[in-house]
Design a protein around this motif. Structure first.
Motif, PDB file in Angstrom:
ATOM      1  N   CYS A 127       0.872  -1.177   0.000  1.00 21.46           N
ATOM      2  CA  CYS A 127       0.000   0.000   0.000  1.00 21.46           C
ATOM      3  C   CYS A 127       0.904   1.220   0.000  1.00 21.46           C
ATOM      4  O   CYS A 127       1.889   1.271   0.738  1.00 21.46           O
ATOM      5  CB  CYS A 127      -0.905   0.011   1.227  1.00 21.46           C
ATOM      6  SG  CYS A 127      -2.019  -1.411   1.318  1.00 21.46           S
ATOM      7  N   GLN A 129     -12.502   3.692  -4.559  1.00 21.08           N
ATOM      8  CA  GLN A 129     -13.087   4.375  -3.404  1.00 21.08           C
ATOM      9  C   GLN A 129     -12.087   4.617  -2.274  1.00 21.08           C
ATOM     10  O   GLN A 129     -12.399   5.343  -1.327  1.00 21.08           O
ATOM     11  CB  GLN A 129     -14.273   3.556  -2.872  1.00 21.08           C
ATOM     12  CG  GLN A 129     -15.452   3.499  -3.849  1.00 21.08           C
ATOM     13  CD  GLN A 129     -16.525   2.529  -3.407  1.00 21.08           C
ATOM     14  OE1 GLN A 129     -16.434   1.917  -2.354  1.00 21.08           O
ATOM     15  NE2 GLN A 129     -17.560   2.381  -4.231  1.00 21.08           N
ATOM     16  N   ILE A 130     -10.910   4.017  -2.344  1.00 21.70           N
ATOM     17  CA  ILE A 130      -9.930   4.223  -1.283  1.00 21.70           C
ATOM     18  C   ILE A 130      -8.853   5.191  -1.746  1.00 21.70           C
ATOM     19  O   ILE A 130      -8.560   5.302  -2.939  1.00 21.70           O
ATOM     20  CB  ILE A 130      -9.290   2.892  -0.828  1.00 21.70           C
ATOM     21  CG1 ILE A 130      -8.602   2.183  -2.012  1.00 21.70           C
ATOM     22  CG2 ILE A 130     -10.341   1.985  -0.194  1.00 21.70           C
ATOM     23  CD1 ILE A 130      -7.905   0.903  -1.618  1.00 21.70           C
ATOM     24  N   SER A 131      -8.249   5.896  -0.791  1.00 21.45           N
ATOM     25  CA  SER A 131      -7.270   6.938  -1.111  1.00 21.45           C
ATOM     26  C   SER A 131      -5.843   6.400  -1.168  1.00 21.45           C
ATOM     27  O   SER A 131      -4.906   7.159  -1.406  1.00 21.45           O
ATOM     28  CB  SER A 131      -7.355   8.058  -0.072  1.00 21.45           C
ATOM     29  OG  SER A 131      -7.110   7.542   1.230  1.00 21.45           O
ATOM     30  N   THR A 135      -7.115  -4.617   3.404  1.00 20.68           N
ATOM     31  CA  THR A 135      -8.118  -3.673   3.902  1.00 20.68           C
ATOM     32  C   THR A 135      -7.667  -3.051   5.218  1.00 20.68           C
ATOM     33  O   THR A 135      -7.778  -1.832   5.419  1.00 20.68           O
ATOM     34  CB  THR A 135      -9.471  -4.379   4.107  1.00 20.68           C
ATOM     35  OG1 THR A 135      -9.892  -4.946   2.867  1.00 20.68           O
ATOM     36  CG2 THR A 135     -10.530  -3.387   4.580  1.00 20.68           C
ATOM     37  N   VAL A 173      -4.655  -0.683   4.515  1.00 19.66           N
ATOM     38  CA  VAL A 173      -5.136   0.574   3.934  1.00 19.66           C
ATOM     39  C   VAL A 173      -5.679   1.486   5.028  1.00 19.66           C
ATOM     40  O   VAL A 173      -5.399   2.693   5.047  1.00 19.66           O
ATOM     41  CB  VAL A 173      -6.222   0.314   2.873  1.00 19.66           C
ATOM     42  CG1 VAL A 173      -6.979   1.599   2.537  1.00 19.66           C
ATOM     43  CG2 VAL A 173      -5.603  -0.268   1.609  1.00 19.66           C
ATOM     44  N   SER A 174      -6.438   0.916   5.939  1.00 19.12           N
ATOM     45  CA  SER A 174      -6.997   1.698   7.041  1.00 19.12           C
ATOM     46  C   SER A 174      -5.896   2.268   7.930  1.00 19.12           C
ATOM     47  O   SER A 174      -5.956   3.439   8.341  1.00 19.12           O
ATOM     48  CB  SER A 174      -7.943   0.822   7.872  1.00 19.12           C
ATOM     49  OG  SER A 174      -8.465   1.533   8.964  1.00 19.12           O
ATOM     50  N   SER A 186      -4.113   5.116   5.992  1.00 20.71           N
ATOM     51  CA  SER A 186      -4.998   6.282   5.885  1.00 20.71           C
ATOM     52  C   SER A 186      -5.084   7.028   7.215  1.00 20.71           C
ATOM     53  O   SER A 186      -5.026   8.264   7.248  1.00 20.71           O
ATOM     54  CB  SER A 186      -6.392   5.847   5.438  1.00 20.71           C
ATOM     55  OG  SER A 186      -6.371   5.270   4.157  1.00 20.71           O
ATOM     56  N   LYS A 241      -2.590   8.854  -3.938  1.00 20.53           N
ATOM     57  CA  LYS A 241      -2.047   7.793  -4.770  1.00 20.53           C
ATOM     58  C   LYS A 241      -0.957   8.355  -5.687  1.00 20.53           C
ATOM     59  O   LYS A 241      -1.067   9.488  -6.159  1.00 20.53           O
ATOM     60  CB  LYS A 241      -3.154   7.166  -5.615  1.00 20.53           C
ATOM     61  CG  LYS A 241      -4.228   6.447  -4.805  1.00 20.53           C
ATOM     62  CD  LYS A 241      -5.331   5.918  -5.714  1.00 20.53           C
ATOM     63  CE  LYS A 241      -6.414   5.207  -4.910  1.00 20.53           C
ATOM     64  NZ  LYS A 241      -7.528   4.718  -5.770  1.00 20.53           N
TER      65      LYS A 241
END
Length: 217
Positions: free
Chosen positions: A3, A81-83, A169, A172-173, A176, A190
Motif C-alpha cells: 500500500c 473508493q480508497i485513497s 483492507t 489501507v486503514s 490512511s 495515490k
C-alpha cells in the motif's frame, strides 16, 4: 503486495515534518542515500514491456543491492473508493553484479536517480515506512557524487506498508489513519495524483518548530 501514498513538501518545512514524525513514530530517523536505477526490457525479451528497478543503499558500509518489480494496481470499484494505492510488488536482495546480469538478459538503462533524505520504520496498526527525500539526477552515468536536484526546494514524501490479499483492507486503514496526522503539513495521495503543497504547511511548520516536538500526538 504493498500500500502506498505520496506527497510533496517544501524543503524549508522538512525539519518540522521530522519533528512531527519523531513524535508520532517514537523511533529515530535513519539516514537515506539510495542510488536507484530503472531498467526496461529490450526487443529481445518480447513485445510486452517489462521494467525493474535496482536500489543500492549507499548508507551501508558495504553498499547493498535490492531488485524490485512493481506490478499493476488493484482495480475495481473498491480500489477507486480508497485513497491508498494497492499494487503488487516483488523485491529481493541481490549481489553487486545484478546490473551486469540484467544487461546480459537484454534490459536497457532507462534512467537513474539519487534519493537523499531520511526514513522512519515503525508499527502503527501495520508495519509502515515513511521516507522523505530529495530526488536528484545524475549528469554523468552512475556519478552519484555529482547529482543535482530534479526539483530544487521540493522533497518527496512516501508512505508504504506491506500487505497481502487477506489483510490489505486493514493495512489501507492503518495507512490512511496515519496520514491524517500529517495533513497540516502535506497531503498524501495515490502516486501520479499531484495535489501540490498544502496552504497550511507554513503555519503548521512554525507551530511544530516552536513546540520542538514536545506535544504528544
Amino acid at each position: 503486495m504493498e500500500c502506498v501514498v505520496q506527497g510533496i513538501i517544501e524543503t524549508q518545512h522538512v525539519e518540522a515534518l521530522a519533528i512531527l514524525l519523531q513524535g508520532l513514530c517514537g523511533v529515530h530517523k535513519e539516514r537515506l542515500r539510495i542510488h536507484e536505477i530503472c531498467l526496461k526490457s529490450g526487443p529481445s525479451l518480447g513485445t510486452v514491456a517489462s521494467e525493474v528497478r535496482l536500489f543500492c543503499d549507499l548508507e551501508q558500509a558495504e553498499p547493498s543491492w535490492t531488485v524490485r518489480h512493481i506490478g499493476g494496481a488493484m482495480r475495481g470499484a473498491g480500489a477507486e473508493q480508497i485513497s491508498v494505492l494497492v499494487r503488487t510488488m516483488v523485491e529481493s536482495k541481490v549481489s553487486k553484479n545484478v546490473l551486469r546480469l540484467f544487461y546480459g538478459l537484454g534490459y536497457k538503462l532507462d534512467h537513474e536517480l539519487l534519493r537523499v533524505g531520511f526514513a522512519f520504520h515503525f508499527n502503527r496498526g501495520a508495519p509502515i515506512t515513511v521516507t522523505v527525500s530529495s530526488i536528484n539526477k545524475m549528469l554523468k552515468l552512475h556519478a552519484t557524487e555529482d547529482a543535482v536536484p530534479v526539483t530544487p526546494g521540493i522533497q518527496l514524501v512516501e508512505v508504504t506498508a506491506p500487505a497481502s490479499s487477506e489483510n490489505y483492507t486493514e493495512v489501507v486503514s492503518a495507512v490512511s489513519s496515519f496520514c491524517e496526522y500529517l495533513a497540516p503539513l502535506l497531503h498524501l495521495s495515490k502516486p501520479g495524483i499531484s495535489t501540490g503543497v498544502v496552504p497550511t504547511a507554513a503555519a503548521a511548520a512554525a507551530s511544530l518548530m516552536s513546540d520542538g516536538g514536545g506535544t504528544t500526538l
